[in-house]
Write a protein that holds these residues in place. Structure first.
Motif, PDB file in Angstrom:
ATOM      1  N   ARG A  29      -4.723  -9.663   2.016  1.00 31.16           N
ATOM      2  CA  ARG A  29      -4.253  -8.498   2.789  1.00 31.16           C
ATOM      3  C   ARG A  29      -2.844  -8.069   2.371  1.00 31.16           C
ATOM      4  O   ARG A  29      -2.414  -6.955   2.643  1.00 31.16           O
ATOM      5  CB  ARG A  29      -4.253  -8.821   4.290  1.00 31.16           C
ATOM      6  N   HIS A  63     -11.042  -8.264  -2.000  1.00 31.31           N
ATOM      7  CA  HIS A  63     -10.581  -6.946  -1.562  1.00 31.31           C
ATOM      8  C   HIS A  63      -9.064  -6.978  -1.377  1.00 31.31           C
ATOM      9  O   HIS A  63      -8.545  -7.729  -0.558  1.00 31.31           O
ATOM     10  CB  HIS A  63     -11.258  -6.551  -0.249  1.00 31.31           C
ATOM     11  N   TYR A  64      -8.373  -6.179  -2.161  1.00 34.01           N
ATOM     12  CA  TYR A  64      -6.930  -6.053  -2.010  1.00 34.01           C
ATOM     13  C   TYR A  64      -6.632  -4.639  -1.540  1.00 34.01           C
ATOM     14  O   TYR A  64      -6.996  -3.680  -2.241  1.00 34.01           O
ATOM     15  CB  TYR A  64      -6.208  -6.278  -3.341  1.00 34.01           C
ATOM     16  N   PRO A  65      -5.964  -4.448  -0.401  1.00 34.10           N
ATOM     17  CA  PRO A  65      -5.602  -3.091  -0.015  1.00 34.10           C
ATOM     18  C   PRO A  65      -4.612  -2.520  -1.028  1.00 34.10           C
ATOM     19  O   PRO A  65      -3.869  -3.268  -1.669  1.00 34.10           O
ATOM     20  CB  PRO A  65      -4.956  -3.269   1.359  1.00 34.10           C
ATOM     21  N   GLY A  66      -4.635  -1.218  -1.199  1.00 33.17           N
ATOM     22  CA  GLY A  66      -3.651  -0.571  -2.069  1.00 33.17           C
ATOM     23  C   GLY A  66      -4.077  -0.424  -3.525  1.00 33.17           C
ATOM     24  O   GLY A  66      -3.335   0.151  -4.321  1.00 33.17           O
ATOM     25  N   ASN A  97       0.495  -3.076   6.694  1.00 32.14           N
ATOM     26  CA  ASN A  97      -0.703  -2.251   6.541  1.00 32.14           C
ATOM     27  C   ASN A  97      -1.706  -2.606   7.647  1.00 32.14           C
ATOM     28  O   ASN A  97      -1.530  -3.594   8.361  1.00 32.14           O
ATOM     29  CB  ASN A  97      -1.275  -2.361   5.118  1.00 32.14           C
ATOM     30  N   THR A  98      -2.719  -1.787   7.770  1.00 28.13           N
ATOM     31  CA  THR A  98      -3.597  -1.899   8.946  1.00 28.13           C
ATOM     32  C   THR A  98      -4.616  -3.046   8.824  1.00 28.13           C
ATOM     33  O   THR A  98      -5.419  -3.251   9.729  1.00 28.13           O
ATOM     34  CB  THR A  98      -4.352  -0.574   9.167  1.00 28.13           C
ATOM     35  N   GLU A  99      -4.553  -3.785   7.723  1.00 24.66           N
ATOM     36  CA  GLU A  99      -5.435  -4.946   7.588  1.00 24.66           C
ATOM     37  C   GLU A  99      -4.975  -6.097   8.489  1.00 24.66           C
ATOM     38  O   GLU A  99      -5.728  -7.000   8.796  1.00 24.66           O
ATOM     39  CB  GLU A  99      -5.454  -5.443   6.136  1.00 24.66           C
ATOM     40  N   ASP A 121     -14.945   4.582   2.409  1.00 20.07           N
ATOM     41  CA  ASP A 121     -15.392   3.773   1.261  1.00 20.07           C
ATOM     42  C   ASP A 121     -16.754   3.162   1.579  1.00 20.07           C
ATOM     43  O   ASP A 121     -17.146   3.103   2.753  1.00 20.07           O
ATOM     44  CB  ASP A 121     -14.367   2.674   0.964  1.00 20.07           C
ATOM     45  N   TYR A 147     -13.658   6.067   7.221  1.00 20.09           N
ATOM     46  CA  TYR A 147     -12.821   5.148   7.994  1.00 20.09           C
ATOM     47  C   TYR A 147     -12.836   5.572   9.466  1.00 20.09           C
ATOM     48  O   TYR A 147     -13.026   6.763   9.781  1.00 20.09           O
ATOM     49  CB  TYR A 147     -11.374   5.150   7.464  1.00 20.09           C
ATOM     50  N   VAL A 163       0.857  -1.194   0.000  1.00 19.70           N
ATOM     51  CA  VAL A 163       0.000   0.000   0.000  1.00 19.70           C
ATOM     52  C   VAL A 163       0.892   1.244   0.000  1.00 19.70           C
ATOM     53  O   VAL A 163       2.102   1.137   0.204  1.00 19.70           O
ATOM     54  CB  VAL A 163      -0.929   0.073   1.253  1.00 19.70           C
ATOM     55  N   GLY A 206      -1.927  -7.615  -0.591  1.00 14.02           N
ATOM     56  CA  GLY A 206      -2.034  -6.746  -1.774  1.00 14.02           C
ATOM     57  C   GLY A 206      -1.802  -7.502  -3.074  1.00 14.02           C
ATOM     58  O   GLY A 206      -1.524  -8.703  -3.077  1.00 14.02           O
TER      59      GLY A 206
END
Ligand code: PXL
Length: 293
Positions: free
Chosen positions: A266, A218-221, A48-50, A116, A121, A21, A268
């Motif tokens: 998570r 769902h992929y962060p970034g 990352n925060t996930e 989102d 958030y 991310v 990415g």
């Protein structure tokens, strides 16, 4: 003063050690596209925060000293790009950064990360939303998703927004300052496996629409990936619809390269496997001109 032969961009984001991310997305993408990236990290995180249990060091208290050093070096930037910001004060510091380093031949990109799917958030406070409104007024390009676009205009979020309404939202955001407004993640349809990106360019008053594959995981970034590719394209001299198309195609390729693997989402998308696509010749995809006044 030395001239710099490559275009140079200041990237103001956090640095997350694991899980692609923010800076670990922006640096490889923009470097692959031939830009010199100068990171100004806002925080360092273990991941990352996930991932639960992450630890982090907030760099807010150090950012001004780093910026002062850059000022003393008389650095200049062809682009400035900010993403997720962790506090009201960080947004204030980015505004000061832009006010000092702005110049007429520059692209200032603000990805106003706030929320989102209709929700802000957890870390976002009302004063951060109002501060973000003043930050976007300094930008040339903003890339909110529909939730963020509504928050920036104090509008109620509607999941399915008619195109006539979207056009008003694009123009209303542009009136706040940015010449180019790109809204992502619009009218997501699980059934039709699609989502859209809309964009308005105030200079020629054209509105563009690009259809994207629905991402089945769902992929962060991915937001950082999208904005980084659009930024790289525009700084390389692409037109807005070509930049949108290249960014949408790049994400689609990256998701396809990732999805078939047994992989923790998570972490990415597999950026490393697809970065060479950024140097491939452009193949027109699916952009559409919606309106020209
Ligand atoms: O923009 C995505 C992002 C940025 N920074 C941090 C994150 C994420 C998404 O999970 O955790 C620290």
């Amino acid at each position: 003063m030395f001239r710099h032969p490559t275009k140079r961009i200041a990237a103001i984001h956090d640095l997350s050690g694991f899980g692609r991310v923010s800076l670990t997305v922006a640096i490889p993408i923009l470097s692959s596209m031939g830009l010199q990236v100068c990171p100004l990290p806002t925080a360092v995180l273990s991941s990352n925060t996930e991932f639960s249990g992450f630890c982090f060091v907030d760099l807010t208290a150090n950012m001004r000293a780093m910026i002062d050093h850059w000022k003393s070096m008389n650095l200049t930037f062809d682009g400035i790009y900010s993403g997720f910001l962790g506090s009201h004060l960080q947004i204030e510091i980015v505004k000061e950064f832009i006010d000092h380093f702005k110049n007429p031949n520059q692209l200032i990109v603000v990805d106003p990360v706030l929320g989102d799917d209709g929700k802000l958030y957890d870390s976002m406070t009302p004063d951060m939303v109002s501060e973000m409104k003043t930050l976007i007024s300094r930008a040339d390009l903003i890339t909110p998703n529909l939730t963020e676009a509504c928050a920036l205009l104090d509008m109620k979020y509607t999941e399915k927004m008619p195109e006539s309404e979207l056009k008003k939202v694009l123009k209303a955001l542009s009136e706040k300052g940015p010449g180019i407004v790109i809204i992502t993640n619009v009218n997501k349809s699980d059934r039709k496996k699609q989502t859209f990106v809309y964009a308005y360019n105030r200079a020629d008053r054209r509105i563009w629409k690009v259809q994207c594959d629905y991402i089945p995981a769902h992929y962060p970034g991915t937001g950082d990936t999208f904005t980084s590719v659009v930024t790289g394209c525009l700084m390389q001299g692409d037109s807005l619809p070509v930049a949108l198309d290249r960014a949408v195609q790049f994400i689609s390729i990256a998701v396809r390269a990732t999805y078939g693997h047994t992989h923790d989402p998570r972490a990415g998308i597999f950026l490393e496997k697809v970065l060479p696509n950024l140097s491939a010749p452009f193949r027109p995809g699916c952009f559409e001109l919606l309106e020209q006044e």
